[in-house]
Design an enzyme around this catalytic site. Sequence first.
Site, mmCIF file in Angstrom:
data_model
loop_
_atom_site.group_PDB
_atom_site.id
_atom_site.type_symbol
_atom_site.label_atom_id
_atom_site.label_comp_id
_atom_site.label_asym_id
_atom_site.label_seq_id
_atom_site.Cartn_x
_atom_site.Cartn_y
_atom_site.Cartn_z
ATOM 1 N N CYS A 13 52.936 94.819 64.553
ATOM 2 C CA CYS A 13 53.882 95.746 63.913
ATOM 3 C C CYS A 13 55.309 95.415 64.328
ATOM 4 O O CYS A 13 56.214 95.303 63.499
ATOM 5 C CB CYS A 13 53.570 97.189 64.313
ATOM 6 S SG CYS A 13 51.942 97.771 63.852
ATOM 7 N N ASP A 51 87.042 86.630 88.062
ATOM 8 C CA ASP A 51 86.179 85.460 87.933
ATOM 9 C C ASP A 51 85.473 85.423 86.578
ATOM 10 O O ASP A 51 84.450 84.751 86.417
ATOM 11 C CB ASP A 51 85.125 85.470 89.051
ATOM 12 C CG ASP A 51 85.772 85.419 90.422
ATOM 13 O OD1 ASP A 51 86.618 84.549 90.647
ATOM 14 O OD2 ASP A 51 85.432 86.270 91.266
ATOM 15 N N ASP A 65 82.099 83.470 95.184
ATOM 16 C CA ASP A 65 83.537 83.605 95.368
ATOM 17 C C ASP A 65 83.760 84.129 96.798
ATOM 18 O O ASP A 65 82.909 84.818 97.352
ATOM 19 C CB ASP A 65 84.094 84.599 94.345
ATOM 20 C CG ASP A 65 85.593 84.772 94.477
ATOM 21 O OD1 ASP A 65 86.287 83.752 94.554
ATOM 22 O OD2 ASP A 65 86.050 85.927 94.534
#
Length: 810
Positions: free
Chosen positions: A31, A707, A504
């Site tokens: 379905c 970033d 970072d």
Amino acid sequence: MTEIAKLKNQPHNVAMENVLLNITGMTCAACANRIEKNINKIPGVQKASVNLATEKASVSYEPSEVSIDDIISRVKKIGYGVQEEKVKFNILGMTCAACATRIEKGLSKIEGVTQAAVNLATEKATVEYIPGKTNVDQLITAVKKAGYDAKVIGEVDEDYEKSIREASYKKQKIKFMVGAFLSLFFLAQMISDFTMEYGSGGFFHMNPWIQFLLATPVQFYVGGHYYRDAFNAVRGGSSNMAVLVVLGTSAAYFYSLIVTIMGTSQFLYFEAAVIVMTLIVLGKLLETRAKGQTSEAIKKLMGLQAKTACVIRDNEEIDIPIEDVQLGDVIFVRAGEKVPVDGEIIEGTTTIDESMLTGESMPVSKKYGDTVIGATVNKHGSFKFRATKVGKDTALSQIIKLVEEAQGSKAPIQQLADKISGVFVPIVILIAIATFIITYFLVGFTPALVSTIAVLVIACPCALGLATPTAVMVGTGKGAENGLLIKGAEHLQNSQRLTTIVLDKTGTITKGEPDVTDIVTYGIYSEEEILQLAASAEKGSEHPLGEAIVNRAKEKGYQLIDGTNFNAIPGHGIQVEIKEKNILIGNKKLMAKNKINIENALGRMENLEGEGKTAMLIAIEGRLEAIIAVADTVKESSAEAIKRMKELGIEVIMITGDNRLTAEAIARQVGVDRVLAEVLPEDKSAEVEKLKQEGKIVAMVGDGINDAPALAAADVGIAIGTGTDVAIEAADITLMRGDLLGIVDIISLSKTTMRKIRQNLFWAFAYNIVLIPVAAMGLLNPILAGGAMAFSSVSVVGNTLFLRNWKTQR
């Protein structure tokens, strides 16, 4: 749209919209597959994803080419429905019945409204509507257009969908009880026939017409919805689980009916039809209950919200429903109470338990100016705060929305199951036909009929369809409970494949809250004068190093001087004029660019950087005057987290705009072996791309804003955030707790979830591969086949529920 969203959608310049529709009437994976294919065929639809477990369709479409009407019409055309939502309003300004009638008519005219009822006595309106075709704001506008005003009661009724599910469950339960009661008579007859066959006298046997009367309610009441589903599927040119169930049980029922009418002495199969249908309904009942448990995380999150708020209006404290809180309201929170909405403290100090948001059990100290988040718990002290976000804009509401979207998304691993379920039912029907023909000619009609019924009943694509989405639901839910917000199933899947993690430095490995450690002067200015001038210059900067200088000057009580011509130079520093003096603050590149002689400062600067400090040069009117050193302390958990990542065989790389000496000093502290230093923000994404070109699966971990390009370029972008809307929107995954151990948790959760998905898919495939041939060979009674089919879906969902035992690695 955030920076990330823009970057990730660069190829698509057309304005796309997204809508989440609640689909009704699905019974199996076929379905979901069929609805998805049909929606995707509509011109203007970019992508449609239908999730069987959540019963939702997520559709991305171009409004100029296709409307929500078209999408909903297509869903209905192929035999399924779209669930409405319900919202309640307080209506202001009604005076008589004519007012109520007028508002009702105005609401009913809005496209998408299926029902509107206005009650003059209670001064309330209840509106049912299809989300996507209209929204709450449009409904309020319609009321205002009629000359009245409306205020939402409880926003959109979050319990409405739950009540619909509960009503459906109760209906299925009643059907099962009817089927189970009538099945007892057939079970008694089967036991009687069995005992008679082995020498004992039969104690119970029903007349064929009695059997017919008992079997008919089971076939057409208990199993009636399967007939409707099968009809809709066939009408739409497709087939699904309902088709198999109807074919199998109808063959037994109608064959037995014909034998009964003809009055022959051939064996009847009413009991097979009755018991198989009852077992299948039981399976669906258990599956519905188990599926409800997979969405437990959403229920928990919704239950966290406070119900009332103590608002100060006209110098009085009044308790009002949380729905009536408005932006700018001043709210008083006592010790032990929940914070009602998001806001900013304007009076008082306290500690707040933010574990619901971050997973961190330690309370957080809060003071004037700090942000508080709705649904967190005030542990000690009372305070007042100003509401900055209410209703759907609060962090909790955003988290709930994010988790719902993630639970509705599809993992790439599901593609195989989708392809198989798309052709599964037609193949099973062909196998059933072949079984009947071969068995008929080799053995006879009765064995052929029994084997065919068993093949049709045993085959069920439900387990295939539920294998992945149920695990995704539980996995993303467990993540949210522990402060890990996963934006989609693909990111959950990709996390366990990571080979490289790029971190970072500032705010990720370190706390991002640097402090001034050294001031070295070289000219006519004193340390105090340098600090005052530097802080005045940095007043317009948003860089954390600049903020550290400003904070130190404020602590000392220095008066900051207004500057002019402020210019932030990315990757270099700043330039500003103060008292008509040109001031430069930044790195060696900035000084070289402006031809400032810094030779006598290089030695001291190198020493400071070797200690892990960031040394900034200050030049005034073209001459070097000072060095200000700022140090950012490492987070307590960073070294442990990096060690554990390396133990998992993952390469850890630190990336930073800082100079190499400073970067390497920090790297040594936390155990990072590879450092990418002096990288400008715009070049971070290029570094990530280089790593990907080397064949690595890369995660970028940063603050989610600065970033952004690198987060977009990575295979998985992970934001270290505090639950702000930007952080949540910006990344594939957000760690609500600014803690790198969350990355270890993400990888652990991803691996555990994928293990469950693979187990589920294995059992779903193995079940069908083994049992269909067994049924085809006549070695499986249809009643046992019905029981096994019911068990298959329940076992897959039950196996998934073990995921709820997953614990964080902290």
